[in-house]
Design a protein around this motif. Structure first.
Motif, PDB file in Angstrom:
ATOM      1  N   ARG B  25      24.722  37.589  48.363  1.00 15.76           N
ATOM      2  CA  ARG B  25      25.943  36.774  48.443  1.00 15.76           C
ATOM      3  C   ARG B  25      25.781  35.485  47.645  1.00 15.76           C
ATOM      4  O   ARG B  25      26.700  35.030  46.956  1.00 15.76           O
ATOM      5  N   THR B  28      25.672  36.514  43.793  1.00 13.66           N
ATOM      6  CA  THR B  28      26.938  36.947  43.188  1.00 13.66           C
ATOM      7  C   THR B  28      28.101  36.000  43.501  1.00 13.66           C
ATOM      8  O   THR B  28      29.109  36.027  42.823  1.00 13.66           O
ATOM      9  N   SER B  30      30.139  36.296  45.808  1.00 13.51           N
ATOM     10  CA  SER B  30      31.331  37.052  46.206  1.00 13.51           C
ATOM     11  C   SER B  30      30.940  38.052  47.290  1.00 13.51           C
ATOM     12  O   SER B  30      29.898  38.703  47.197  1.00 13.51           O
ATOM     13  N   GLN B  32      32.466  40.926  48.271  1.00 10.93           N
ATOM     14  CA  GLN B  32      32.553  42.336  47.890  1.00 10.93           C
ATOM     15  C   GLN B  32      31.415  42.728  46.955  1.00 10.93           C
ATOM     16  O   GLN B  32      30.772  43.763  47.138  1.00 10.93           O
ATOM     17  N   ASP B  33      31.133  41.862  45.975  1.00  8.22           N
ATOM     18  CA  ASP B  33      30.046  42.162  45.039  1.00  8.22           C
ATOM     19  C   ASP B  33      28.701  42.171  45.759  1.00  8.22           C
ATOM     20  O   ASP B  33      27.834  42.995  45.463  1.00  8.22           O
ATOM     21  N   ASP B  36      28.220  45.437  47.435  1.00 11.85           N
ATOM     22  CA  ASP B  36      27.861  46.472  46.460  1.00 11.85           C
ATOM     23  C   ASP B  36      26.398  46.339  46.041  1.00 11.85           C
ATOM     24  O   ASP B  36      25.681  47.331  45.929  1.00 11.85           O
ATOM     25  N   VAL B  37      25.984  45.095  45.815  1.00  9.18           N
ATOM     26  CA  VAL B  37      24.600  44.862  45.392  1.00  9.18           C
ATOM     27  C   VAL B  37      23.630  45.310  46.484  1.00  9.18           C
ATOM     28  O   VAL B  37      22.616  45.953  46.209  1.00  9.18           O
ATOM     29  N   TRP B  72      23.630  43.125  38.181  1.00 12.06           N
ATOM     30  CA  TRP B  72      25.064  42.895  38.377  1.00 12.06           C
ATOM     31  C   TRP B  72      25.523  41.678  37.570  1.00 12.06           C
ATOM     32  O   TRP B  72      26.567  41.691  36.925  1.00 12.06           O
ATOM     33  N   SER B  76      28.354  41.391  34.594  1.00 16.25           N
ATOM     34  CA  SER B  76      29.549  40.547  34.647  1.00 16.25           C
ATOM     35  C   SER B  76      29.498  39.455  33.584  1.00 16.25           C
ATOM     36  O   SER B  76      30.507  38.914  33.183  1.00 16.25           O
TER      37      SER B  76
END
Lengths: 250, 174
Positions: B25, B28, B30, B32-33, B36-37, B72, B76
């Protein structure tokens, strides 16, 4: 201006990452150096601000199950067999419940018996007695000293034998607690090996076959004789522990 | 992987879910990301599980989370959302400028969140591992694959930059 070479060390000091010698050196330095003391203050203030601001992001509740499912899908643990695909679930449900029932029966039958529990308890008592200064309440190699020492401490009179001539030196006695009651413990020694001999009355009085077992590297023999239960436990090899038991019976 | 092995994997690593998510968290920025990570990291972890020889399971997992997080970030970055990082560039000239006490006492949770999020990612992760996860220098070195000396200097710089960011925010508000 803080001492440049000390700056990182002061943080390491505040983070508790320095060895004692370096910590003391930094403490001495801090007493003299106002700039470094200010760095330390600032560091502590920042840490306490970060610590109290609850900046930690806890995982969302559903993330764990989502990750589990993804891992299992990738590893194809359940997908490997068609029986475990969702489509087959309706057909497989009775089978699964039978399996679960069978598994729970197996689990129940594999629960430790009261025998196992007693054996574990005896070995634990032995190990505990070997820990610092717990071995003997009354150290003595004289059976005529050890035996009376139990009087008034337990409600039975254990037989105390001197087995020095058989190579098992009596080194003392102790009160212990086993099988939900106080018991007499006699400590014998063979070379470097200590033997705990636990003695207590057999409640039911029935004769019971001798039990030999090995648990966590310790050998254990239990038997009943003349209304008393005996348990000998030691890291001594089983053959010699047996001869100890025989010497006691004679 | 057989079910027993999978159970062992889950027993070893699922308890570190919050640590994994927290780091992801903060990397990223974020939710949601980060999720996913974390999922990607666990999928990698289970593949590498055969190579895990016991030891510090949390540090082991977090190093995988970190790698997944950086992958990730690179992806991005291709879309131009992250800033590049240069240790020299981000060094702070005046080493005496620690965060001012008064400023820190006034800083709200929102200020601190924003300041920490604004840190370059390498500094941010080191500070998060230290201050939020309570990892030792040695464990941080393990997670980041860095020498302990680098951990020390990154932490020192991270704290200084954080103080600076906070004081800039403080001045703006005044």
């Amino acid at each position: 201006m803080a001492c440049p070479e000390k700056s990182d060390l002061i943080e390491a000091y505040a983070d508790g990452e320095l060895d004692l010698g370096s910590s003391l050196e930094i403490e001495r330095h801090l007493a003299d150096c106002k700039d470094c003391a200010a760095v330390l203050e600032g560091h502590r203030a920042l840490r306490s601000a970060l610590g109290t601001a609850s900046l930690y992001h806890d995982a969302p509740a559903q993330l764990s199950s989502r990750v589990r499912a993804a891992v299992r899908k990738q590893e194809k643990v359940f997908a490997a067999s068609p029986f475990f695909g969702w489509r087959w679930l309706a057909v497989a449900a009775p089978v699964i419940s039978l399996v679960i029932l069978g598994w729970s029966l197996v689990t129940v039958s594999r629960m430790p018996s009261s025998e196992d529990l007693l054996n574990q308890e005896i070995v634990s008592a032995h190990v505990r007695s070997l820990m610092a200064a717990h071995l003997t309440d009354f150290p003595s190699s004289d059976q005529h000293t050890v035996k009376p020492a139990f009087n008034g401490r337990i409600d039975f009179s254990p037989e105390v034998k001197d087995l020095a001539s058989e190579g098992f030196a009596l080194i003392g006695g102790r009160l212990d607690y086993l099988d939900r009651r106080p018991v007499a413990a006699l400590i014998y020694q063979r070379r470097k090996h200590l033997i705990n001999l636990f003695i207590y009355p057999a409640e039911d009085g029935a004769g019971e076959r001798a039990v030999e077992t090995s648990l966590r590297g310790y050998n254990l023999i239990r038997w009943t004789r003349a209304g008393m239960r005996y348990a000998a436990v030691s890291d001594l090899n089983l053959v010699e522990l047996r001869s100890f038991q025989q010497a006691l019976q004679e | 992987m057989d079910p027993a092995e999978l159970k062992r994997f889950e027993r070893t690593f699922l308890p570190h879910m919050s640590a994994a998510y927290n780091l992801a968290r903060w990397l990223t920025r974020s939710d949601q990301d980060a999720q996913d990570v974390v999922q990607e990291a666990y999928l990698r972890a289970v593949r590498f599980f055969g190579g895990f020889r016991g030891g510090n399971s949390k540090a082991w997992l977090l190093s995988i989370v970190r790698n997944a997080g950086y992958t990730w970030l690179q992806r991005s970055q291709a879309h131009g959302t992250t800033v590049s990082f240069d240790e020299q560039l981000h060094d702070v000239e005046d080493r005496s400028q620690g965060p001012e006490m008064e400023l820190l006492q006034r800083a709200t949770r929102q200020d601190l969140l924003a300041a920490l999020e604004a840190l370059p990612v390498e500094f941010r992760e080191t500070l998060v591992l230290r201050e939020l996860e309570g990892l030792s220098y040695k464990e941080i070195a393990e997670v980041g694959g860095l020498p302990i000396g680098t951990v020390m200097s990154r932490l020192a710089r991270a704290r200084r930059i954080l103080g600076q960011v906070l004081s800039e925010r403080g001045t703006k508000e005044d």
